[in-house]
Enzyme design. Structure first.
Site, PDB file in Angstrom:
ATOM      1  N   HIS A  58     -26.370  -2.596   1.772  1.00 17.81           N
ATOM      2  CA  HIS A  58     -25.609  -1.878   0.728  1.00 17.81           C
ATOM      3  C   HIS A  58     -26.212  -2.042  -0.667  1.00 17.81           C
ATOM      4  O   HIS A  58     -25.498  -2.209  -1.659  1.00 17.81           O
ATOM      5  CB  HIS A  58     -24.142  -2.329   0.710  1.00 17.81           C
ATOM      6  CG  HIS A  58     -23.417  -2.057   1.990  1.00 17.81           C
ATOM      7  ND1 HIS A  58     -22.947  -0.817   2.325  1.00 17.81           N
ATOM      8  CD2 HIS A  58     -23.123  -2.863   3.039  1.00 17.81           C
ATOM      9  CE1 HIS A  58     -22.377  -0.872   3.521  1.00 17.81           C
ATOM     10  NE2 HIS A  58     -22.478  -2.093   3.980  1.00 17.81           N
ATOM     11  N   ASN A 131     -16.099   2.174   5.130  1.00 16.14           N
ATOM     12  CA  ASN A 131     -17.302   2.983   5.370  1.00 16.14           C
ATOM     13  C   ASN A 131     -16.902   4.456   5.381  1.00 16.14           C
ATOM     14  O   ASN A 131     -15.712   4.777   5.529  1.00 16.14           O
ATOM     15  CB  ASN A 131     -17.933   2.644   6.719  1.00 16.14           C
ATOM     16  CG  ASN A 131     -18.784   1.385   6.662  1.00 16.14           C
ATOM     17  OD1 ASN A 131     -19.435   1.103   5.659  1.00 16.14           O
ATOM     18  ND2 ASN A 131     -18.783   0.633   7.740  1.00 16.14           N
TER      19      ASN A 131
END
Ligand code: NDP
Length: 500
Positions: A58, A131
């Site tokens: 990320h 997500n």
């Protein structure tokens, strides 16, 4: 001259000039540096230390601020105060990222997108670390590092590697549902504004009396889902690798604030026991028809960061950051994340990362048992007791934060009753794991050409697998979703390899 009058050293001493070193000069025009030139030394030394460790996953992200507005009084299933009044607004920080590639990589790459939100509620921060897909690749947390390594760079070539990617997924086929989403049109979203996000995990909404409901959360875009084709995403990756950051920043600058509706699916503990799938397995969804979405709020992003590093790079999110009325479930991957995320923040930002302005709660914090450590920025609770069980009244730092919500007291006590054995967690794959991916194949089939595009997207990856046996295993994996899908994939991949 010019701007010199504004500048000082970091400790306050005014600069004589901000653009010249002070040297021992010689006649030819050269010069030797001097240790007394603090300005030069500080300038060079600080530059070498400007980067902090990049997130191992990320790393590349779009960030902004906004607000969550409750659209329903949810006190029938939670005591969380941010949800207990229609119209109540809570400030939010949002960070949306790709997962595998590095910070400088293209944000239109085919990848799952992480979706973190920090809700600065009046009972402390609540982090929703979601997500843009409703399911995940694994259900046993020990596989998390392996899965991510297989999606990143090969240890020898330092290249992304289709052999490694598919080798992992053939060996760990519980990820098939997530693979179906990833290689569908939704694997290359048009920008943050046009994607949904999902809790994936089952969480719990709890009440002060200790009762609870299991919950999954859905954040659905009011802008509508829009995606790039594989070709468009690849082209933009070359032309403007920061496309999504720019899209969001410019939309907010021109006042075109993106909005999402926030929904929950709720399930009682009794229904969970009878449910057809394990609700703690994040490779599965809850069918909409059995667990309808109920809207609880609306999310609007309306303010750009003032400084990317301070507001977004230094932001740290963890599913363990919760408020009374919201709690973790026994999903093993979630349980592992509750540890791993703050652990990553302590490594990346230091032990006092919760004090950084972007992470600091807007609610009262009184935590004198967490003190000292590197880069402590405040007065460290002065002389207040740093041990439990004290009769000494705390000083000015004391605030009666307890008792504002009786749910706070039940936060750690309302859990299910547990009796079990200590054993290895089974990740056995059965036909049941292919039921929902098959349903998605049907859902995708409702949209003209979408099944074809999914096959095509898979072909573009699988054709780079150099081992015929591994390719065969990939075809078998997708044949378990649909024989038609498996055979189309095989035919087109082998034809593409021959034609190359
Ligand atoms: P529904 O027909 O009620 O739901 C189908 C859902 O599929 C839609 O609501 C949409 O989710 C989603 N969808 C459409 N295209 C895609 C895509 N390319 N990638 C991912 N999701 C897509 O049926 P069910 O609830 O019974 O679910 C059937 C299948 O749909 C599941 O097996 C799952 O793969 C997928 N799905 C289900 C979700 C759920 O929570 N039940 C959530 C998302 C996907 P959305 O409305 O969120 O955009």
């Amino acid at each position: 001259m010019g701007d010199d009058k504004y500048y000082t050293l970091a400790e306050g001493c005014p600069f004589a000039s901000n653009r010249t070193a002070v040297l021992m000069r010689d006649k030819q025009g050269g010069g030797l540096g001097l240790l007394q030139d603090t300005q030069l030394i500080e300038t060079l030394a600080h530059f070498s230390r400007e980067r902090i460790p990049e997130r191992v996953v990320h790393a590349k992200a779009v960030g902004s601020y906004g607000e969550f507005e409750a659209t329903r009084d949810c006190s029938d299933f939670t005591c969380a105060s941010f949800l207990n009044k229609v119209g109540k607004k809570t400030p939010v920080l949002q960070r949306v990222s790709t997962v595998g590639p590095e910070s400088g990589s293209a944000d239109t790459s085919r990848d799952v997108h992480g979706w973190s939100m920090k809700l600065y509620t009046d009972e402390g921060n609540l982090d929703w670390v979601f997500n843009n897909t409703p399911v995940f690749f694994i259900r046993d947390p020990i596989k998390f590092p392996s899965m991510n390594r297989s999606h990143k760079r090969h240890p020898q070539t330092h290249l992304p590697d289709a052999n490694m990617f598919w080798d992992f997924h053939v060996g760990n086929p519980e990820g098939i549902h997530q693979l179906m989403v990833l290689f569908s049109d939704r694997g290359t979203p048009k920008s943050v504004r046009y994607m949904n996000s999902y809790s994936g995990h089952t969480y719990k909404f709890t009440k002060a009396d200790g009762s609870f409901k299991y919950a999954k959360i859905h954040v659905k875009t009011q802008q509508g889902i829009q995606n790039f084709s594989r070709e468009e995403a690849t082209k933009i990756a070359g032309e403007n690798p920061d496309y999504m950051i720019q899209d969001m920043f410019e939309a907010i600058e021109r006042g075109d604030y993106p909005v999402w509706n926030v929904y929950v699916q709720l399930m009682s503990p009794e229904a969970a026991e009878k449910h057809e799938t394990n609700i703690f397995d994040m490779t599965k969804v809850w069918p909409h028809k059995d667990f309808p979405l109920q809207q609880i709020g609306r999310l609007t992003m309306n303010r750009n960061p003032r400084n990317y590093f301070a507001d977004i790079e230094q932001a740290a999110f963890s599913p363990s950051t919760m408020v009374p009325g919201f709690a973790a479930s026994a999903d093993p991957v979630l349980q592992a994340r509750l540890f791993a995320y703050p652990d990553a923040a302590r490594y990346r930002l230091g032990v006092n990362y919760q004090q950084l302005p972007t992470n600091a709660a807007k609610a009262q914090v009184y935590c004198p048992f967490q003190r000292d450590g590197s880069m402590r920025f405040d007065d460290n609770y002065g002389g207040d007791p740093n041990y439990v069980g004290s009769w000494i009244k705390p000083t000015k730092f004391y605030q009666d934060v307890k008792g504002t919500n009786p749910g706070a007291l039940s936060l750690h006590t309302e859990h299910e009753k547990w009796a079990g054995e200590v054993s290895a967690y089974s990740s056995e794959i059965t036909d049941a794991d292919f039921v929902q991916p098959a349903a998605l194949w049907e859902v995708i089939g409702r949209e003209p050409g979408h099944q074809d595009r999914l096959v095509d997207n898979l072909v573009s990856s699988v054709k780079s697998v150099k081992y015929p046996e591994l390719r065969k295993a990939v075809y078998s994996l997708f044949s378990r979703v649909s024989k038609d899908l498996g055979s189309r994939l095989q035919k087109r991949t082998e034809a593409a390899i021959k034609a190359a």
